[in-house]
Design a protein around this motif. Structure first.
Motif, PDB file in Angstrom:
ATOM      1  N   THR A 151     -50.044 -59.277  23.849  1.00 31.33           N
ATOM      2  CA  THR A 151     -48.992 -60.286  23.967  1.00 31.33           C
ATOM      3  C   THR A 151     -49.441 -61.499  24.765  1.00 31.33           C
ATOM      4  OG1 THR A 151     -48.095 -59.138  25.909  1.00 31.33           O
ATOM      5  CG2 THR A 151     -47.144 -58.582  23.764  1.00 31.33           C
ATOM      6  N   ARG A 152     -50.488 -61.359  25.590  1.00 35.39           N
ATOM      7  CA  ARG A 152     -51.041 -62.500  26.316  1.00 35.39           C
ATOM      8  C   ARG A 152     -52.522 -62.643  26.003  1.00 35.39           C
ATOM      9  NH1 ARG A 152     -46.047 -60.839  28.864  1.00 35.39           N
ATOM     10  NH2 ARG A 152     -45.336 -62.505  30.235  1.00 35.39           N
ATOM     11  N   ASP A 153     -53.010 -63.887  26.059  1.00 38.01           N
ATOM     12  CA  ASP A 153     -54.421 -64.150  25.862  1.00 38.01           C
ATOM     13  C   ASP A 153     -54.758 -65.468  26.550  1.00 38.01           C
ATOM     14  OD1 ASP A 153     -56.944 -63.573  25.028  1.00 38.01           O
ATOM     15  OD2 ASP A 153     -56.577 -63.884  22.892  1.00 38.01           O
ATOM     16  N   ALA A 154     -56.002 -65.598  26.988  1.00 38.92           N
ATOM     17  CA  ALA A 154     -56.449 -66.812  27.670  1.00 38.92           C
ATOM     18  C   ALA A 154     -57.075 -67.769  26.663  1.00 38.92           C
ATOM     19  CB  ALA A 154     -57.456 -66.467  28.761  1.00 38.92           C
ATOM     20  N   THR A 174     -58.102 -68.641  21.411  1.00 36.17           N
ATOM     21  CA  THR A 174     -58.045 -67.843  22.634  1.00 36.17           C
ATOM     22  C   THR A 174     -59.189 -66.835  22.681  1.00 36.17           C
ATOM     23  OG1 THR A 174     -56.480 -66.333  21.539  1.00 36.17           O
ATOM     24  CG2 THR A 174     -55.544 -68.104  22.886  1.00 36.17           C
ATOM     25  N   GLN A 175     -59.234 -66.086  23.783  1.00 35.68           N
ATOM     26  CA  GLN A 175     -60.366 -65.211  24.075  1.00 35.68           C
ATOM     27  C   GLN A 175     -60.498 -64.063  23.090  1.00 35.68           C
ATOM     28  OE1 GLN A 175     -62.557 -65.811  26.566  1.00 35.68           O
ATOM     29  NE2 GLN A 175     -63.807 -64.078  25.925  1.00 35.68           N
ATOM     30  N   GLY A 176     -59.379 -63.481  22.658  1.00 37.99           N
ATOM     31  CA  GLY A 176     -59.442 -62.334  21.755  1.00 37.99           C
ATOM     32  C   GLY A 176     -59.892 -61.082  22.474  1.00 37.99           C
ATOM     33  N   VAL A 177     -60.776 -60.313  21.858  1.00 34.70           N
ATOM     34  CA  VAL A 177     -61.292 -59.088  22.462  1.00 34.70           C
ATOM     35  C   VAL A 177     -62.282 -59.460  23.566  1.00 34.70           C
ATOM     36  CG1 VAL A 177     -62.592 -56.971  22.069  1.00 34.70           C
ATOM     37  CG2 VAL A 177     -61.000 -57.798  20.329  1.00 34.70           C
ATOM     38  N   SER A 178     -62.028 -58.969  24.773  1.00 33.85           N
ATOM     39  CA  SER A 178     -62.870 -59.326  25.927  1.00 33.85           C
ATOM     40  C   SER A 178     -63.768 -58.159  26.312  1.00 33.85           C
ATOM     41  CB  SER A 178     -61.984 -59.713  27.118  1.00 33.85           C
ATOM     42  OG  SER A 178     -61.170 -60.822  26.794  1.00 33.85           O
ATOM     43  N   ASN A 179     -65.063 -58.318  26.131  1.00 31.83           N
ATOM     44  CA  ASN A 179     -66.041 -57.375  26.673  1.00 31.83           C
ATOM     45  C   ASN A 179     -67.386 -58.092  26.757  1.00 31.83           C
ATOM     46  OD1 ASN A 179     -67.450 -57.050  24.106  1.00 31.83           O
ATOM     47  ND2 ASN A 179     -65.729 -55.751  23.481  1.00 31.83           N
ATOM     48  N   SER A 180     -68.372 -57.424  27.319  1.00 31.14           N
ATOM     49  CA  SER A 180     -69.655 -58.065  27.606  1.00 31.14           C
ATOM     50  C   SER A 180     -70.476 -58.355  26.354  1.00 31.14           C
ATOM     51  CB  SER A 180     -70.479 -57.187  28.562  1.00 31.14           C
ATOM     52  OG  SER A 180     -70.701 -55.906  27.981  1.00 31.14           O
TER      53      SER A 180
END
Length: 372
Positions: A151-154, A174-180
């Motif tokens: 529901t939130r994204d940067a 927006t950022q979507g899925v955030s991982n390294s």
């Protein structure tokens, strides 16, 4: 004070600004409205499997401390600090800066609600059903389950209203899925139409509400599309939605109806896995004081399905929910008591995902809500 708060709600896109907030004025142009809100509930949870027992659970479902305001007529801001009931620690749910060049063209950057589904754009404090029974580990609810849909994204969202809210648009990166390892972004578009020529008022804020409690006649039709990119050979998750809200005041009676459909393809990057949600809900509000508040009856039906390829076969877990709630608005959304029953039925594929097997269950919830 009330008019100025409503004007601020239109500027900021706040769906339900509390009737009383603490305004801090710096000068004629610069100010901030400080708010507090909380939801507390007790739920009698039916047993989900033969390995569990029914239990009575108490939760501080939400608490929020928020600040929204403007630096001048061009620059505005919002911050929303919310308690996490799982960790008992506060987390930032929203934190963004906006530029209002015109009603038709605004730019927001930071952490904010994803402008995809109506659900994502609705404050928990403006929902007819603020409690959704968890379906164990079963990912059958694309509205609330899965890292691709949140529901939130940067990121950055451009949005605006055309012709006093007859048409509202959102464009988000927006950022979507955030991982390294993920270097892909998410792209979102949503369009919303209101026939203002028929006397309905456009939902001109960034956010929306499940009900306006008879304060405005609303008829909004929305469509959305979102692509969440993924690295490492995984499929990008593609989602689309369509929804409609109708609410109109007839004397002392305010009927409300909302329907919607959400579709995900390649869920969580898994090729050909699909998730779908179809829902319909409504409320009938008696817009007169009975005792010390206004009573309303709300009903929600939803069906959540997955299609999970497993070799030569396809599993089709499905959950169907029926919820019946009584909402008692003591002072609109600023003070509310709700009592509800939610019954969830699982098909055989859904039951067998759990170990031991899941069961159909019924939850009973008493909920208290305040906003300031």
């Amino acid at each position: 004070m009330r008019k100025s708060l409503l004007a601020m709600a239109a500027l900021m896109g706040v769906a339900t600004l509390p009737a009383h907030a603490w305004r801090v004025n710096i000068d004629k142009e610069t100010f901030a409205d400080i708010g507090f809100a909380t939801i507390i509930r007790g739920t009698y949870e039916g047993k989900r499997s033969n390995a569990e027992k029914s239990r009575l659970q108490f939760y501080v479902n939400n608490f929020n401390i928020s600040a929204s305001g403007q630096v001048n007529e061009l620059v505005y801001f919002n911050m929303n600090l919310e308690g996490d009931p799982k960790s008992n620690s506060p987390v930032f749910k929203d934190s963004f800066i906006g530029l209002k060049f015109a009603d038709e063209f605004r730019v927001q950057a930071g952490l904010m609600r994803v402008p995809f589904t109506r659900y994502a754009l609705t404050s928990t404090y403006a929902l007819l059903f603020p409690y959704t029974p968890p379906y164990d580990a079963l990912a059958v609810n694309p509205a609330v389950v899965g890292p691709a849909y949140k529901t939130r994204d940067a990121g950055v969202v451009v949005w605006g209203n055309v012709a006093d809210g007859m048409l509202k648009y959102y464009l988000g990166v927006t950022q979507g899925v955030s991982n390294s390892t993920n270097d892909k972004l998410a792209y979102t578009i949503r369009l919303q139409f209101t026939p203002t020529m028929l006397g309905f008022k456009g939902e001109t804020g960034y956010t929306v509400a499940d009900t306006y409690l008879g304060k405005q006649n609303a008829l909004s039709i929305g469509v959305g599309y979102r692509v969440v990119g993924r690295s490492g050979g995984q499929k990008s998750t593609k989602m689309w939605t369509v929804d409609m809200l109708y609410e109109q005041k007839f004397g002392d009676i305010v009927p409300n109806l909302q329907v919607g459909y959400i579709h995900q393809k390649d869920v969580d990057g898994n090729a050909d896995e699909k998730a779908k949600q179809l829902y319909a809900q409504g409320q009938l509000l008696y817009d007169q004081i009975v005792g010390f508040g206004k009573p309303a009856l709300a009903i929600r039906w939803e069906q959540n399905k997955n299609e999970i390829p497993t070799g030569l076969a396809t599993e089709n877990p499905k959950a169907t929910r029926l919820g019946v709630w009584v909402n008692y608005y003591i002072k609109g959304q600023a003070a509310k008591v709700s009592l509800g029953v939610d019954s969830v039925n699982l098909n055989s594929d859904a039951k067998n995902i759990c170990d031991p097997a899941c069961k159909n269950f019924t939850d009973v919830t008493l909920l208290l809500q305040t906003q300031f």
